[in-house]
Structure formats: C-alpha cells, structure tokens
Design an enzyme around this catalytic site. Structure first.
Site, PDB file in Angstrom:
ATOM      1  N   LYS A  93       0.469  -1.290  -0.149  1.00 18.15           N
ATOM      2  CA  LYS A  93      -0.083   0.174  -0.372  1.00 18.15           C
ATOM      3  C   LYS A  93       0.846   1.012   0.253  1.00 18.15           C
ATOM      4  CE  LYS A  93      -1.756   1.679   3.770  1.00 18.15           C
ATOM      5  NZ  LYS A  93      -1.595   3.421   4.126  1.00 18.15           N
ATOM      6  N   ASN A  94       2.037   1.283   1.258  1.00 13.34           N
ATOM      7  CA  ASN A  94       2.344   2.566   1.410  1.00 13.34           C
ATOM      8  C   ASN A  94       3.410   2.785   0.058  1.00 13.34           C
ATOM      9  OD1 ASN A  94       0.734   2.660   3.486  1.00 13.34           O
ATOM     10  ND2 ASN A  94       3.288   2.444   4.859  1.00 13.34           N
ATOM     11  N   CYS A 122      -6.065  13.162  12.410  1.00 12.78           N
ATOM     12  CA  CYS A 122      -6.797  12.285  12.440  1.00 12.78           C
ATOM     13  C   CYS A 122      -6.566  10.805  13.619  1.00 12.78           C
ATOM     14  CB  CYS A 122      -6.431  10.669  11.000  1.00 12.78           C
ATOM     15  SG  CYS A 122      -4.307  10.149  11.116  1.00 12.78           S
ATOM     16  N   ARG A 144      -0.609  14.904  12.882  1.00 10.05           N
ATOM     17  CA  ARG A 144       0.052  14.879  11.162  1.00 10.05           C
ATOM     18  C   ARG A 144       0.403  15.661  11.123  1.00 10.05           C
ATOM     19  NH1 ARG A 144      -1.421   8.700   9.390  1.00 10.05           N
ATOM     20  NH2 ARG A 144      -0.288   8.438   8.405  1.00 10.05           N
ATOM     21  N   ASP A 161       3.583  20.482   7.408  1.00  9.06           N
ATOM     22  CA  ASP A 161       4.525  21.667   7.936  1.00  9.06           C
ATOM     23  C   ASP A 161       5.423  21.470   6.306  1.00  9.06           C
ATOM     24  OD1 ASP A 161       4.952  20.067   9.717  1.00  9.06           O
ATOM     25  OD2 ASP A 161       6.549  21.849  10.371  1.00  9.06           O
ATOM     26  N   ASP A 211       3.516   0.850  11.827  1.00 10.00           N
ATOM     27  CA  ASP A 211       2.826   0.221  11.713  1.00 10.00           C
ATOM     28  C   ASP A 211       2.252  -0.895  12.115  1.00 10.00           C
ATOM     29  OD1 ASP A 211       1.780   2.875  10.167  1.00 10.00           O
ATOM     30  OD2 ASP A 211       2.530   1.951   8.270  1.00 10.00           O
ATOM     31  N   ARG A 261      -8.815  -1.155   4.160  1.00 13.48           N
ATOM     32  CA  ARG A 261      -7.568   0.302   3.394  1.00 13.48           C
ATOM     33  C   ARG A 261      -6.435  -0.214   3.289  1.00 13.48           C
ATOM     34  NH1 ARG A 261      -8.199   5.781   6.346  1.00 13.48           N
ATOM     35  NH2 ARG A 261      -6.524   5.655   4.404  1.00 13.48           N
TER      36      ARG A 261
HETATM   37  C1  UD1 Z   1       3.936   7.727   6.642  1.00 19.24           C
HETATM   38  C2  UD1 Z   1       2.790   6.178   6.011  1.00 19.24           C
HETATM   39  C3  UD1 Z   1       2.242   5.134   7.850  1.00 19.24           C
HETATM   40  C4  UD1 Z   1       3.445   5.432   8.436  1.00 19.24           C
HETATM   41  C5  UD1 Z   1       4.395   6.224   9.086  1.00 19.24           C
HETATM   42  C6  UD1 Z   1       5.551   6.575   9.857  1.00 19.24           C
HETATM   43  C7  UD1 Z   1       2.078   6.251   3.893  1.00 19.24           C
HETATM   44  C8  UD1 Z   1       1.093   6.302   3.051  1.00 19.24           C
HETATM   45  N1  UD1 Z   1       1.662   6.592   5.139  1.00 19.24           N
HETATM   46  O1  UD1 Z   1       3.004   7.937   6.934  1.00 19.24           O
HETATM   47  O2  UD1 Z   1       1.358   4.377   6.891  1.00 19.24           O
HETATM   48  O3  UD1 Z   1       2.678   5.097   9.508  1.00 19.24           O
HETATM   49  O4  UD1 Z   1       4.680   6.911   7.581  1.00 19.24           O
HETATM   50  O5  UD1 Z   1       6.383   5.203   8.921  1.00 19.24           O
HETATM   51  O6  UD1 Z   1       3.298   6.132   3.601  1.00 19.24           O
HETATM   52  N2  UD1 Z   1       5.551  15.168  10.319  1.00 19.24           N
HETATM   53  C9  UD1 Z   1       5.577  16.456  10.960  1.00 19.24           C
HETATM   54  N3  UD1 Z   1       5.149  17.156  10.333  1.00 19.24           N
HETATM   55  C10 UD1 Z   1       5.781  17.079   8.767  1.00 19.24           C
HETATM   56  C11 UD1 Z   1       5.568  15.518   8.130  1.00 19.24           C
HETATM   57  C12 UD1 Z   1       5.696  14.834   9.416  1.00 19.24           C
HETATM   58  O7  UD1 Z   1       5.663  16.758  12.338  1.00 19.24           O
HETATM   59  O8  UD1 Z   1       4.697  17.508   7.565  1.00 19.24           O
HETATM   60  C13 UD1 Z   1       5.646  14.580  11.636  1.00 19.24           C
HETATM   61  C14 UD1 Z   1       4.175  13.596  11.541  1.00 19.24           C
HETATM   62  O9  UD1 Z   1       3.681  14.265  12.403  1.00 19.24           O
HETATM   63  C15 UD1 Z   1       4.392  11.714  12.594  1.00 19.24           C
HETATM   64  C16 UD1 Z   1       6.002  11.550  12.613  1.00 19.24           C
HETATM   65  O10 UD1 Z   1       5.868  12.951  11.171  1.00 19.24           O
HETATM   66  O11 UD1 Z   1       4.810  12.055  14.015  1.00 19.24           O
HETATM   67  C17 UD1 Z   1       5.819  11.081  11.124  1.00 19.24           C
HETATM   68  O12 UD1 Z   1       5.335  10.682   9.765  1.00 19.24           O
HETATM   69  P1  UD1 Z   1       5.308  10.992   8.534  1.00 19.24           P
HETATM   70  O13 UD1 Z   1       6.303   9.746   8.115  1.00 19.24           O
HETATM   71  O14 UD1 Z   1       4.912  11.532   8.045  1.00 19.24           O
HETATM   72  O15 UD1 Z   1       4.166  10.041   8.337  1.00 19.24           O
HETATM   73  P2  UD1 Z   1       3.219   9.163   7.320  1.00 19.24           P
HETATM   74  O16 UD1 Z   1       4.264   9.688   5.893  1.00 19.24           O
HETATM   75  O17 UD1 Z   1       2.156  10.958   6.899  1.00 19.24           O
END
Ligand code: UD1
Length: 417
Positions: A22-23, A117, A122, A125, A306, A398
């Site tokens: 999926k990811n 969510c 999440r 920025d 995950d 999903r």
């Molecule tokens: C992806 C995966 C999800 C997995 C997660 C962590 C996909 C589609 N989803 O989610 O299944 O659980 O990685 O391995 O690939 N953060 C910020 N600012 C940002 C972006 C992230 O502060 O702009 C923080 C988030 O709140 C979180 C951390 O960084 O605490 C990691 O999140 P992130 O790696 O971005 O998760 P996703 O990419 O949303």
C-alpha cells in the site's frame, strides 16, 4: 458488510502470497503525474486506498484503466484540473502526495489540508517547507494548500523530522526541477526506494535513495514506464503475527525479507522459529504460547509503528510482562481499550503501553478505530475463546487485500456481514 465475526481458537497454518505494498503503490500512482505518456503499474493490491487514489487521479482528468489483476495503466497528460478536494483528502491522507507532482509538472496545485486523524495531529508543514525552498509560492487558506511555480528550482532541503510521505513529495517534485536537489535527513523506508526505482525507470536521475541523503538531478521531461510494486512488509508482518498468536505455522511467498529485520527479530524473541529463502519466509510457533517482547517504534530500519498494534495483541497473550513505546504518533493506542474489553491487561501511560500477558482472551464485540488497530483486533479475535465481532471493519480494507479470504484459507473462521 461493515463487521466481521471471528470464531477464535483455530490455528493458522498454510501458505499465502504477499500482496503489493500500500505505502509504495500510493506514492507511485501520484508520481505517474510527472511522466509523459502511459505508465503500467503491476502487483497493485486491491485496496480501498488504491481505489481512492485512482478516483482522485481520474477526477483530475487522468486516463486510467484497471485490468482483472488490478494492474493499472494510466496516462496523466493534459490533466484538466490540479485539485485534491477535501472529500478525498479527509478519507485518505496520502492524497497529499499529489501536491509535489502537480506543482512540478503543471506549475500549480490545490490540495486540501489533511488536518488531524485518529492516530495524531500529523501536520504537513515539512512537505510545504520543502516545496517553498524549491521556489513554489504556497498560500494556505480556506482549508487548502494553494501552490504555484513556473519551474521548481533544485535546492538543499534539510527535513527537520524524518517523514516518509514528506520525503516522497519532495523527491517526486525534484525530478522535474531545474538543477540538483539534495534531501537531507530523508526517510530511508523501503517504499521510498521503490518509488525512486519507478522514477528512475521514467528517466529520473537519483542517487542515495535508501540513505538519509538523496540527490536528484532534475530533468526537463520524464516518460511513463512499467513498474511492479514491491511486497507489503506490513501485511507480511501481520500474517506472521497471526500464525504466532495462534501457535501455528505459515509460509509467505513474495516476501521482502531484507526489509523486515526488526519484525523478524521480535518474532524470534517471542519464541517463533523463522526460516527464509530468497523470497519467502516461514514461521513456526510449534503450538507454544508467545514470550513477551518489548517494542519501541521508530523510523526504518527500527521497529515500524505500523506493526505496533499487532504486537500489542501478541503481547496481550504472552507468558509475562512487556512494554511498548510509541514514538511516532501521539494517539496510536486506541486498540488497547478494545483489547482490554477482550480480557487483556494493558495499561497506558503517556506513549507507553504496559502489558501483563493473560493466558486467554475472550471473544467480545469490539470496534476498529484505524487501519492497524483493526488488524490488531482481528489478530486478538483469532486467539480468543469464543466469538469476536469487529465493528467498523472498513478500515481494514484500506490496507489489507482480501484479509478474511486469506485468513480463512489458512484455517481461521471469519465471516463478514
Ligand atoms: C507514512 C505511512 C504510514 C506510517 C508512517 C510512519 C504512507 C502512505 N503512510 O505516513 O503508514 O505509519 O509513514 O512510518 O506511506 N510530521 C511532521 N510534519 C510533516 C510530516 C510529518 O511533523 O510535515 C511528523 C508526523 O506528525 C509524525 C512523524 O513526522 O509524528 C512521521 O510521520 P510521517 O513519516 O510523515 O508519516 P506519513 O508519511 O504520514
């Protein structure tokens, strides 16, 4: 068809084939936007999130066909609008992955802010800051991110936190930028590497993927191509836990063993016997009750967040006490209250779950709150005495292809109603 009922106590035994990840498929579908002509994506899992991404691309004007294997042929030339609406983004946060590709190829994008969510705040920025550093003019108003740029300009981008989709958004965008981009503190998840493989096959010049420094030399144009999606390491981990929690044995073909070191290590610590070939893994629990294992989630190659909920279920029936520490998301223990309703003894303090293993869980009606929480409740239901009904099971669709068919093929008794 929004609930499943599991008659617990059956041992999981047999062989399955892992589905595509999926990811990996979600960023790859978003990345089709930067290539001219058709791309053919195979090993696509049949998942609700994939359908949502297809619908998003189709409503922008992509020409898209899905064949009987769920493989996708897609052409994103001449997209008539570059908008990811609120209705789509609220059902699937990964829609944010359209932002970088749209602004890189079409010079504009309007993508709804995902908002919070169930598992935490999440924010996005870092996606926005990265694109701004590359010259995109970004305004956030009316709940939308409005981005515009003539052509993105390569730059050195230091990610303040390791973010998987953040890295992917910048990586895709940089393939069409002018000059070189360096992403520092990049995510090294295997799905980022699979995305880079697809982009390279389209003609992108990328080095360093799979390390914390990714270099991208931007190109004027990229071209659609064929790509087979990597296996889903989280699906593989979840099915291994299904065998371990029921004292059974399982062989999973099409496994990506090198990506699963941290999960394998914890399963071995829990008492499982694990053997691998180049592309398969076999777990045998020999009827034993699992031993408790301490877990601390962190970015790859550490233990994946995950898989946290699934190991909560395993530890719930383990022979002893364990701790689970969740370091990535602030509210990712919602399965715990439901597991406790099934007789588990789990106590939450901040970002830690303190688990005292019980001999048996008992079946109960429970409610799924997110994708991996739903997997954890299904696993608990397999091990429990009596019937467990998991409500709001749609979350599981999903991220898990044909979950009840696969589990029933392995000896479980699950019906959906
Ligand atoms: C992806 C995966 C999800 C997995 C997660 C962590 C996909 C589609 N989803 O989610 O299944 O659980 O990685 O391995 O690939 N953060 C910020 N600012 C940002 C972006 C992230 O502060 O702009 C923080 C988030 O709140 C979180 C951390 O960084 O605490 C990691 O999140 P992130 O790696 O971005 O998760 P996703 O990419 O949303």
């Amino acid at each position: 068809m929004n609930q499943i009922t599991i008659t617990g106590g059956q041992t999981i035994n047999g062989t399955i084939k892992a589905s595509g990840a999926k990811n990996a498929v979600l960023p790859i579908l978003a990345a089709t936007i930067v290539g001219q002509g058709e791309s053919h994506i195979s090993h696509v899992p049949h998942l609700h999130d994939v359908t949502t991404m297809n619908e998003l691309l189709a409503q922008m004007g992509a020409q898209l066909t899905v064949d009987h294997h769920a493989d996708i042929t897609i052409c994103t030339d001449n997209l008539k609008n570059q908008t990811a609406p609120y209705e789509t983004v609220k059902t699937m946060r990964a829609s944010i992955l359209a932002l970088g590709p749209l602004v890189a190829r079409y010079g504009r994008a309007k993508v709804s802010l995902p908002g919070g969510c169930q598992i935490g705040a999440r924010p996005v920025d870092l996606h926005i800051k990265g694109l701004q550093a590359m010259g995109a003019k970004i305004d956030v108003h009316d709940g939308y991110i409005h981005a515009a740029c003539d052509r993105l300009q390569g730059d050195r981008i230091v990610m303040e936190k390791v973010t998987v989709t953040g890295t992917e958004n910048i990586l895709i965008a940089a393939t069409l930028a002018k000059g070189e981009t360096l992403i520092e503190n990049a995510a090294i998840e295997p799905e980022v590497v699979d995305l880079a493989k697809y982009l390279k096959a389209m003609g992108a010049e990328i080095t360093g993927e799979g390390t914390s420094k990714i270099y991208i030399q931007g190109k004027e144009q990229l071209y659609g191509t064929h790509h087979a999606v990597m296996p889903d390491r989280i699906e593989i981990g979840t099915f291994l836990v299904a065998a371990a929690i029921t004292g059974g044995s399982i062989t999973i073909n099409n496994s990506c063993n090198d990506d699963l070191d941290a999960v394998f290590a914890k399963l071995i610590e829990a008492g499982a016997n694990l053997t691998t070939t180049a592309d398969s893994v076999t777990l045998n629990m020999n009827g034993k009750r699992p031993l408790p294992v301490d877990i601390r989630t962190a970015p790859h190659p550490a233990f994946p967040t995950d898989m946290q909920a699934q190991f909560c279920a395993l530890n719930a029936i383990a022979d002893g006490a364990s701790h689970i520490t969740e370091t990535l998301f602030e509210n990712r223990f919602m399965h715990v209250e439901e597991l406790n309703r099934m007789g588990a003894n789990i106590h939450i303090e901040g970002n830690q779950a303190m688990i005292k293993g019980v001999k048996k869980l008992s079946g109960a009606p429970v409610t799924a709150t997110d994708l991996r929480a739903s997997a954890s409740l299904v696993l608990a239901g397999l091990a429990a005495q009596g019937e467990t009904t998991v409500h709001d099971i749609h979350y599981i669709d999903r991220g898990y292809e044909a979950i009840e068919e696969k589990l029933n093929q392995l000896g479980s008794k699950i019906i959906r109603s």
